[in-house]
Design a protein around this motif. Structure first.
Motif, PDB file in Angstrom:
ATOM      1  N   ILE A  39       1.627   5.684  -4.735  1.00 29.91           N
ATOM      2  CA  ILE A  39       2.490   5.006  -3.754  1.00 29.91           C
ATOM      3  C   ILE A  39       3.287   6.021  -2.949  1.00 29.91           C
ATOM      4  CG2 ILE A  39       4.514   3.504  -3.538  1.00 29.91           C
ATOM      5  CD1 ILE A  39       1.921   2.012  -4.033  1.00 29.91           C
ATOM      6  N   SER A  48      -4.693  -2.859  -2.861  1.00 30.35           N
ATOM      7  CA  SER A  48      -3.878  -3.861  -3.556  1.00 30.35           C
ATOM      8  C   SER A  48      -4.685  -4.530  -4.654  1.00 30.35           C
ATOM      9  CB  SER A  48      -3.367  -4.919  -2.575  1.00 30.35           C
ATOM     10  OG  SER A  48      -2.499  -4.347  -1.645  1.00 30.35           O
ATOM     11  N   TRP A  85      -5.186  -2.066  -7.633  1.00 28.63           N
ATOM     12  CA  TRP A  85      -4.043  -1.914  -8.529  1.00 28.63           C
ATOM     13  C   TRP A  85      -3.752  -3.198  -9.293  1.00 28.63           C
ATOM     14  CZ3 TRP A  85      -2.859   2.465 -10.331  1.00 28.63           C
ATOM     15  CH2 TRP A  85      -2.987   3.610  -9.566  1.00 28.63           C
ATOM     16  N   THR A 107       3.038  -4.541  -5.911  1.00 25.42           N
ATOM     17  CA  THR A 107       1.802  -4.381  -5.152  1.00 25.42           C
ATOM     18  C   THR A 107       1.594  -5.565  -4.210  1.00 25.42           C
ATOM     19  OG1 THR A 107       0.811  -3.125  -6.960  1.00 25.42           O
ATOM     20  CG2 THR A 107      -0.689  -4.087  -5.354  1.00 25.42           C
ATOM     21  N   GLU A 128       0.354  -1.832   2.333  1.00 24.63           N
ATOM     22  CA  GLU A 128      -0.822  -1.515   1.547  1.00 24.63           C
ATOM     23  C   GLU A 128      -1.980  -2.366   2.042  1.00 24.63           C
ATOM     24  OE1 GLU A 128      -2.575   0.830  -0.452  1.00 24.63           O
ATOM     25  OE2 GLU A 128      -0.504   0.879  -1.141  1.00 24.63           O
ATOM     26  N   ASP A 166       4.068  -5.244  -1.357  1.00 21.26           N
ATOM     27  CA  ASP A 166       3.648  -4.223  -0.397  1.00 21.26           C
ATOM     28  C   ASP A 166       2.487  -4.713   0.469  1.00 21.26           C
ATOM     29  OD1 ASP A 166       5.585  -2.512  -1.296  1.00 21.26           O
ATOM     30  OD2 ASP A 166       4.226  -1.233  -2.453  1.00 21.26           O
ATOM     31  N   TYR A 179       0.267   5.331 -10.667  1.00 22.85           N
ATOM     32  CA  TYR A 179       0.573   4.362  -9.617  1.00 22.85           C
ATOM     33  C   TYR A 179       1.731   4.837  -8.757  1.00 22.85           C
ATOM     34  CZ  TYR A 179       2.274   0.100  -7.425  1.00 22.85           C
ATOM     35  OH  TYR A 179       2.715  -0.820  -6.511  1.00 22.85           O
TER      36      TYR A 179
END
Length: 115
Positions: free
Chosen positions: A88, A34, A37, A20, A29, A23, A84
Protein backbone atom coordinates in the motif's frame (compact mmCIF):
# COMPACT_ATOMS: atom_id res chain seq x y z
CA UNK A 1 -2.84 -18.79 23.19
CA UNK A 2 -4.48 -20.40 20.17
CA UNK A 3 -7.75 -18.53 20.76
CA UNK A 4 -5.87 -15.21 21.02
CA UNK A 5 -4.04 -15.91 17.75
CA UNK A 6 -7.34 -16.75 16.02
CA UNK A 7 -9.04 -13.62 17.31
CA UNK A 8 -6.06 -11.43 16.38
CA UNK A 9 -5.94 -12.97 12.90
CA UNK A 10 -9.66 -12.39 12.41
CA UNK A 11 -9.46 -8.77 13.57
CA UNK A 12 -6.48 -8.01 11.33
CA UNK A 13 -8.17 -9.76 8.40
CA UNK A 14 -11.43 -7.84 8.84
CA UNK A 15 -9.57 -4.52 9.15
CA UNK A 16 -7.50 -5.18 6.01
CA UNK A 17 -10.51 -6.35 3.97
CA UNK A 18 -12.48 -3.29 5.07
CA UNK A 19 -9.58 -0.98 4.20
CA UNK A 20 -9.10 -2.66 0.82
CA UNK A 21 -12.79 -2.28 0.01
CA UNK A 22 -12.69 1.37 1.13
CA UNK A 23 -9.61 2.06 -1.04
CA UNK A 24 -11.35 0.46 -4.02
CA UNK A 25 -14.48 2.59 -3.54
CA UNK A 26 -12.34 5.74 -3.29
CA UNK A 27 -10.55 4.66 -6.51
CA UNK A 28 -7.20 4.45 -4.71
CA UNK A 29 -6.92 0.80 -5.75
CA UNK A 30 -7.89 -1.06 -8.91
CA UNK A 31 -10.27 -4.02 -9.03
CA UNK A 32 -7.66 -6.72 -9.64
CA UNK A 33 -5.45 -5.77 -6.70
CA UNK A 34 -8.46 -5.27 -4.45
CA UNK A 35 -9.74 -8.75 -5.28
CA UNK A 36 -6.27 -10.21 -4.80
CA UNK A 37 -5.93 -8.75 -1.29
CA UNK A 38 -9.50 -9.63 -0.32
CA UNK A 39 -9.08 -13.27 -1.40
CA UNK A 40 -5.63 -13.46 0.19
CA UNK A 41 -6.93 -12.22 3.51
CA UNK A 42 -9.94 -14.51 3.33
CA UNK A 43 -7.49 -17.40 2.88
CA UNK A 44 -5.43 -16.17 5.83
CA UNK A 45 -8.57 -15.99 7.95
CA UNK A 46 -9.57 -19.53 6.94
CA UNK A 47 -6.10 -20.75 7.92
CA UNK A 48 -6.45 -18.95 11.24
CA UNK A 49 -9.82 -20.55 11.97
CA UNK A 50 -8.74 -24.03 10.84
CA UNK A 51 -5.08 -24.44 11.90
CA UNK A 52 -5.07 -28.18 11.07
CA UNK A 53 -4.72 -27.08 7.45
CA UNK A 54 -1.32 -25.65 8.40
CA UNK A 55 -0.47 -28.98 10.06
CA UNK A 56 -1.29 -30.83 6.84
CA UNK A 57 0.79 -28.41 4.75
CA UNK A 58 3.65 -28.78 7.21
CA UNK A 59 3.46 -32.59 7.02
CA UNK A 60 3.26 -32.51 3.21
CA UNK A 61 6.40 -30.40 3.04
CA UNK A 62 8.11 -32.90 5.32
CA UNK A 63 8.23 -31.01 8.60
CA UNK A 64 7.86 -32.55 12.01
CA UNK A 65 4.87 -32.00 14.24
CA UNK A 66 6.80 -29.90 16.71
CA UNK A 67 3.97 -27.89 18.24
CA UNK A 68 5.18 -24.70 16.64
CA UNK A 69 2.31 -24.56 14.17
CA UNK A 70 0.45 -21.89 16.13
CA UNK A 71 3.60 -19.77 16.10
CA UNK A 72 4.05 -20.33 12.37
CA UNK A 73 0.41 -19.46 11.77
CA UNK A 74 0.71 -16.20 13.70
CA UNK A 75 3.96 -15.41 11.88
CA UNK A 76 2.19 -16.10 8.58
CA UNK A 77 -0.54 -13.59 9.42
CA UNK A 78 2.00 -11.01 10.58
CA UNK A 79 4.11 -11.38 7.43
CA UNK A 80 1.07 -11.01 5.19
CA UNK A 81 0.04 -7.89 7.09
CA UNK A 82 3.52 -6.38 6.74
CA UNK A 83 3.56 -7.26 3.04
CA UNK A 84 0.17 -5.64 2.58
CA UNK A 85 1.26 -2.44 4.35
CA UNK A 86 4.47 -2.23 2.30
CA UNK A 87 2.51 -2.73 -0.91
CA UNK A 88 0.00 0.00 0.00
CA UNK A 89 2.76 2.46 0.92
CA UNK A 90 4.77 1.75 -2.25
CA UNK A 91 1.66 2.04 -4.42
CA UNK A 92 0.72 5.42 -2.92
CA UNK A 93 4.26 6.73 -3.30
CA UNK A 94 4.30 5.57 -6.92
CA UNK A 95 1.06 7.43 -7.61
CA UNK A 96 2.37 10.61 -5.93
CA UNK A 97 5.61 10.47 -7.92
CA UNK A 98 3.63 9.92 -11.13
CA UNK A 99 1.45 12.99 -10.40
CA UNK A 100 4.51 15.13 -9.62
CA UNK A 101 6.27 14.07 -12.82
CA UNK A 102 3.13 14.81 -14.84
CA UNK A 103 2.81 18.31 -13.30
CA UNK A 104 6.48 19.10 -13.94
CA UNK A 105 6.21 17.78 -17.48
CA UNK A 106 3.11 19.87 -18.15
CA UNK A 107 4.78 23.01 -16.77
CA UNK A 108 7.81 22.44 -19.01
CA UNK A 109 5.51 21.81 -21.99
CA UNK A 110 3.55 25.02 -21.31
CA UNK A 111 6.81 27.01 -21.03
CA UNK A 112 7.96 25.67 -24.40
CA UNK A 113 4.66 26.62 -26.03
CA UNK A 114 4.87 30.18 -24.65
CA UNK A 115 8.36 30.70 -26.07
Amino acid sequence: MVIIAKILSMVIGIVVITKTFHDFRKKKENLIMSLFWIFTWLAVMVLAIFPPIIDEINRAIGGNDSGLNTFFGAAFVFLFFVTYRIYIKAHRLERQIHRMVMKIGLKDFEKQEEE
